[in-house]
Each structure stands twice: as structure tokens, then as C-alpha cells.
Design a protein around this motif. Sequence first.
Motif, PDB file in Angstrom:
ATOM      1  N   LEU A 110      28.150 -37.375   5.711  1.00  0.00           N
ATOM      2  CA  LEU A 110      28.489 -37.428   7.141  1.00  0.00           C
ATOM      3  C   LEU A 110      29.129 -36.129   7.597  1.00  0.00           C
ATOM      4  CD1 LEU A 110      29.941 -41.017   7.612  1.00  0.00           C
ATOM      5  CD2 LEU A 110      27.601 -40.220   7.749  1.00  0.00           C
ATOM      6  N   GLY A 111      29.525 -35.279   6.648  1.00  0.00           N
ATOM      7  CA  GLY A 111      30.172 -34.034   7.009  1.00  0.00           C
ATOM      8  C   GLY A 111      29.244 -32.842   6.906  1.00  0.00           C
ATOM      9  N   PRO A 112      29.492 -31.973   5.935  1.00  0.00           N
ATOM     10  CA  PRO A 112      28.761 -30.712   5.874  1.00  0.00           C
ATOM     11  C   PRO A 112      27.264 -30.844   5.619  1.00  0.00           C
ATOM     12  CG  PRO A 112      30.148 -30.998   3.942  1.00  0.00           C
ATOM     13  CD  PRO A 112      30.538 -32.048   4.900  1.00  0.00           C
ATOM     14  N   VAL A 113      26.846 -31.824   4.820  1.00  0.00           N
ATOM     15  CA  VAL A 113      25.432 -31.852   4.426  1.00  0.00           C
ATOM     16  C   VAL A 113      24.569 -32.446   5.538  1.00  0.00           C
ATOM     17  CG1 VAL A 113      23.788 -32.638   2.700  1.00  0.00           C
ATOM     18  CG2 VAL A 113      26.093 -32.020   2.021  1.00  0.00           C
ATOM     19  N   GLY A 114      24.944 -33.639   6.021  1.00  0.00           N
ATOM     20  CA  GLY A 114      24.290 -34.181   7.213  1.00  0.00           C
ATOM     21  C   GLY A 114      22.987 -34.911   6.962  1.00  0.00           C
ATOM     22  N   ASN A 115      22.410 -34.774   5.783  1.00  0.00           N
ATOM     23  CA  ASN A 115      21.201 -35.535   5.443  1.00  0.00           C
ATOM     24  C   ASN A 115      21.106 -35.560   3.923  1.00  0.00           C
ATOM     25  OD1 ASN A 115      20.266 -32.993   4.620  1.00  0.00           O
ATOM     26  ND2 ASN A 115      19.310 -32.628   6.605  1.00  0.00           N
ATOM     27  N   ILE A 116      20.081 -36.221   3.402  1.00  0.00           N
ATOM     28  CA  ILE A 116      19.925 -36.211   1.946  1.00  0.00           C
ATOM     29  C   ILE A 116      18.570 -35.622   1.602  1.00  0.00           C
ATOM     30  CG2 ILE A 116      19.784 -37.604  -0.140  1.00  0.00           C
ATOM     31  CD1 ILE A 116      21.711 -39.532   1.021  1.00  0.00           C
ATOM     32  N   LEU A 117      18.621 -34.572   0.829  1.00  0.00           N
ATOM     33  CA  LEU A 117      17.419 -33.885   0.386  1.00  0.00           C
ATOM     34  C   LEU A 117      16.919 -34.567  -0.881  1.00  0.00           C
ATOM     35  CD1 LEU A 117      16.611 -31.205   1.815  1.00  0.00           C
ATOM     36  CD2 LEU A 117      17.425 -30.022  -0.207  1.00  0.00           C
ATOM     37  N   SER A 118      15.616 -34.643  -1.046  1.00  0.00           N
ATOM     38  CA  SER A 118      15.079 -35.132  -2.315  1.00  0.00           C
ATOM     39  C   SER A 118      15.512 -34.170  -3.417  1.00  0.00           C
ATOM     40  CB  SER A 118      13.562 -35.182  -2.223  1.00  0.00           C
ATOM     41  OG  SER A 118      13.030 -35.434  -3.484  1.00  0.00           O
ATOM     42  N   GLY A 119      16.128 -34.710  -4.460  1.00  0.00           N
ATOM     43  CA  GLY A 119      16.612 -33.847  -5.536  1.00  0.00           C
ATOM     44  C   GLY A 119      17.943 -33.213  -5.214  1.00  0.00           C
ATOM     45  N   TYR A 120      18.678 -33.809  -4.267  1.00  0.00           N
ATOM     46  CA  TYR A 120      20.011 -33.321  -3.915  1.00  0.00           C
ATOM     47  C   TYR A 120      20.940 -33.453  -5.112  1.00  0.00           C
ATOM     48  CZ  TYR A 120      24.644 -33.687  -1.687  1.00  0.00           C
ATOM     49  OH  TYR A 120      25.958 -33.557  -1.340  1.00  0.00           O
ATOM     50  N   ASP A 121      21.461 -32.334  -5.596  1.00  0.00           N
ATOM     51  CA  ASP A 121      22.300 -32.366  -6.793  1.00  0.00           C
ATOM     52  C   ASP A 121      23.479 -31.420  -6.641  1.00  0.00           C
ATOM     53  OD1 ASP A 121      23.420 -32.565  -9.252  1.00  0.00           O
ATOM     54  OD2 ASP A 121      21.834 -31.505 -10.312  1.00  0.00           O
TER      55      ASP A 121
END
Lengths: 306, 387
Positions: free
Chosen positions: B259-270
Motif C-alpha cells: 500500500l506504500g512504496p510498491v503500490g502493486n505486486i509484480l510477478s516474481g516480486y522478491d
Amino acid sequence: MNEIYTFINSVLLGTTPIMWAALGCLFAHRAGIYQLGLEGLMLIGAFASIGGALAFGSAWAGIALAIAVCVLMSALFWLVVVILKANAIIAGLGLVGVGVGGTSFLQNVIFHTSGAVVAKATVPSPVPGTATGPAAILASLSLLVYLMPIAAIVVWLIARRSTFGLRVAATGQYPFAANAAGVKVQVVQLLALCIAGAMAAIGGSELSVGSLHAFSYDMTAGVGYVAFTAVLFGKEAPWGVVVASLVFGVATALGIFGEIHAVFGLPLEFLQMTPYVVTILALWFAGWRWPHAGNASAGAFAELQE
Amino acid sequence: MNWHHGVSSAGRVLVALVIALVLVSIAFQTGGYSATGTWSAVLTGAVTGPGSLEATLRYALPLAFIAIGVTVSFRGGFFNAGAQGQFYAGGIVSLYLALVLPASMGGTLVAFVALIAGAFAGALWSIIPGILRIFFNVDEVIGTLMFSFIAIYLVTYVSTGPLKSPTAGGQVAVTRSVPAAVRVTPSSGLSVEMVVAVLLVGIVVWWLLHRTRFGFEIGLVGRNPIMAEVQGVEIRRIGLATFAVTGFTAGLAGAVEVLGPVGNILSGYDPNIGLTAILVALVGVLAVSGALVAAVLFGGLTAASLYLPLAIGLPSTSLVFMTGLISMLVTARLGWGKWPQRVWHGGDRRSKALHDWGESKPLQTGNAGTKLEPITLDRPGSVGSRA
């Protein structure tokens, strides 16, 4: 019929790295040391064998290099855990970090890439490549797959039918008694860890120069943890470990099978979870009491306590 | 843990850090990167460069959340190694709620609900291996690690499947983005609310550990589960609670990140946060205050690791090598201190001995007669030295 052959092929491909690593790790467990760093060792082995194969032009030289590096890393692990009395779990997780970060660093230093490093020399297959039909699958498997049963027999002989194996088990089960009987407990643990390292190196080599013919960042993706679990599931008995590795190999193959054929309309990702779910279930079953639980070193974990 | 105990542990941790620094410097030097150049680049990336300090705190934030929770587990002797998976679980659930809850609820309320739900999702993701450990004797290190792997595939699933952004092109699938009104921080990743939140969590956990019966019992179980059981501590309840707390904070960290800096989820988010957070807790000598300090230290390293590829072409993962080395050394007995013990299991020989020895009932934490095992053995090394 082709699908059955493909399935058997993936079972063998999935089982081999797990079984090599697990059979080695068996000694570490029987000597009373929880070698969770197996994942890191396999990764280091996979990388070193590709590097060695590229440098010397032979996959066997690569595997030899991988074994040398992993034995060295195991000796360091022994130094930290047995001599400096570090917690084996934390140190093991650290060894995984060293494997992931170290191979990634060296990959950039040596090959100047963060992508895949392709193997030029690979482990040959004993079956000639001209074969057709079911034999074509046999020809695609590396020699390390065929050596697997021999490794299992040798491990059984050493673990269950040799003085050294008895010393390892004594060390794990009751170090006081072993010490009193004249067993050099720490030396036995060093040897057990080095065997685990060498066989993890072979398992990692099977992944890189054996079957995938390439190295990429964090390519083991949990195979080391699965192999570690196979030892627990197999109750630290050689044949138990063999069966456990096969179970995990089948689970891996089911995951791959699901990627090709949609099963029950489930999304691909859920089928890929199979090996990990099976691992948890296996540990659950391992808690059950089998009629012949083998010579498991029940007191082994006590070793790690401060 | 009295004060001089804390100091001696801190001394040991410092020795481990220095040894790891020296080894890594040697590795960099042999790899063709100047060690001094590398460390000055690390300093620039973490402290002195423009916006570096902000980046350091931004990466310290999730590490602090998780490490505070891990501290609780480790104090109780439960090795919850699955913070990464719990982080993912929190991130996924909070993202889902941020996307589906109606905007008419107001951004602040949606964010609050999503954060709390994310934290509970993390707790759930932690408590399942916790239940498996406590009731079915499934080793918690493997259990939590396997749940992390399962969570990685869940991340791939949501980013390529149900929450996939229809507009985003490119090679990697990504989910839809969190609406701007729901974001808890600007893209820099720092906001007053979140810093207050981490301090608040820290204070609550400190209070739990040091001023409540619950915290006292965690300490008892971690030091000597048999003794604790004899004294009437319900180990199972304490164990489940520590799993829940760790998962809660890790899930909260995931929710804050998404909800903060990233804002979404990338496939392979690590974000490579699991091992680092365990290390933060250990380097912080399993104290809440220590975890906060260590989180800033490792936040700085993370910030620097993202700067290194740009500055000197060193891959960002090479700092994983360093965290690994620290991890190998941090619990080594380099002269001082003692760590709380793990609750070991397996075997029944000595549980039976305990049963024969006293009236206490054998610890029934597993099924089919597998019990917690009292550990009284010393190490073989000390046998030799005594003989």
C-alpha cells in the motif's frame, strides 16, 4: 504412451538431484548435525560445475571442482557449528545466503552476466543418442541418473555396514558414549559434513551440467530444502531416504505434468506448489510411528543445543 | 535477560559483523572490485548521497516490523523462518482489499482495513505451520520455509491471474495499482504515520515481552520448555501466540510495502526480506530496541545494494552474500553470551526418563507419542575437555 514416458523422465529428473543431496545429508543428520545449508551447497555445486566445465572443457572436471568447493564450504560450516558452536539452523540459513549471493556475485565477476550461463560440456548419457521410442528418453538422461542406485547401495553399505557408519550413528545418538568408546566425535562430524557437501555438489551438478545444461540465479529453488526434508521423512535410514526422494521426485513430476496438461482446470501456479505441499505432508507422516523406523538418531538434535 | 547479558551479546554480534565485513572485503577485492571503493559506495548509497538517508529508513521500515515479530518467536524458542511468505500473504490480501473495497468508504478507512486484514493474513500464514508444529510435530523451520515457497506461487498467481492489470504491457505480469487515495506513504516509502506505526508496534511488543505474564511465559518456554510445562505454562498456547505475532507483523510489513512504496505486486516480486529480517532480530540481540537499531543498519545495506549496480556495477544480490556470512557467524560463540534455546523435538528416550523422574506428565505436543524432548546433554567438545 508418450506421456507416460515423459512422466517417468520427469520423475527421474526430479528425483536425481534430491536423492544425491539427501543421501549425503543423511550422514550429517546421523552424526547429529542439521545441515540446512544443503540448498546453498547445491547452488554452489551447480555453479562450480558449470564454471569448471567451461574452464576445463569436461563436465567431470566441473563436478570434481564442485565437490572440492562444497567440501571446503562444509568444512567451514563444521568450523562455525561444531568448533565455534553456532546455532546450526541460523548458520545453515546463512550458508544458503552465501550460496545465493556468492554465486550471483561470481556469475557477474566471471561471466559478466546476471542471466543464464550455458554449459558447453555436459554429462554424457550411457545410452547412445540415436535410440528411438522409449530409449530416446533414456538417452536424454545423464550418467548421474544411472549412478543413483549405485550411490544408494554404497551409502547403505557405509552407513549401515561399516565401522565408520557405526561411529557416525554413535556420534549422533549419544556423543558421550561415542567419546568414551574412543570415537573422535568432532572428526566424525567433519567427515559426515564433508560427505554431505560432496554429494550435494553432485546433486547440484546434475541440475546444471546434468539436466538443464545451464546455470541461472537461485536455480535450485528449494530443491535443497526438499532434500533436507527427504532425510527427515526417510527417518535417517538409507532406504527410507531413497523412498522419500522418489516421493518428492514424483511430486515434482506432477508439478511439471500439470504445467503441460491442465489438471482439473486448476491454475498452473497451484500445481507448481505440489512439491512443497507434499514436503509438509511428508514431515507430518514422518512424525508417525512406523513399525520399523530404522536406526534413526533420535537424540541427534540434542547436539545442537547449548 | 539482564543488562550485562545484552551488552555481551552485542559485543559478540559486533565481532561477527567485523569478521563478515573483512571476509566480504577480501571477496570484493579478489573479484576485481576495490574494497574501499565498494564501501565508500555503500556509504554514499546508505547515508551521504542525495535521498540516501530517506531510502535507508524506507527499507528499514519493513525490516523493523518483521524483526520485532521474529524476536517474539525466537525468544519463545520457535524458529519461524517463513517471514517472506507471511510478508507476501499480507501484501496480497491488502492489495486485494485496496482494489475491491468501494472508494466511497474513504481512502483512509480502506487503507486501515487493508492494513489490518493484511496483518491478519500474515498471522494466518504463520499459524498454519505453527499448528502443524505444535500439534503434528512438523518441524517449523521446514514448514514455514515451504509456506514461503507456496506464497511465491500465490504471488505469481495473483499477478498473472485475478488481479492482473489489463493495461500493463512488457514482459512481466503485474497487478493493478493501489488507488492513490489508499496509499499509506508517498513513493519514497516514508510517512509519519508509518514511522509512528512501527514505533507503536515496537512499544506494544516490548510491553508484551517485559510487562505481561504472556511475555514472561515466552521467556520461560524459550529457556526451558520442560521447566515451563512443570510450572504450569501452556506451551501450546504460548507457541501458537508467538507464531501469530510473528505472522502479524510480517503481514503488516507486506501490507505497508504494497500500500506504500510498491503500490502493486509484480510477478516474481522478491524483496529478499525473509533471511535479512531474521538476521536483524539476531543482530538486535533479540531485543525490541536492538531490532530497531539493526533494522536501520540493514535498511542502509539494502538501500546501498540498490545503489551499487549503478555506482560500481556490483550486482545487488552480492550483499546477500554478506548477510549470509553474518548469519553464519552471528550465533557463533566468539567469546561471549548465550542465545535462547530452540524447542527441539523428536525421540522419546529422554521424555520417558523425565516421566520416570518426576510427576510431571510428558509433554504432549505431537501426535502418536512424539514429545518435546528435554535437553540435558552437553556438547561432545566439552566432554573431551572435561576428560
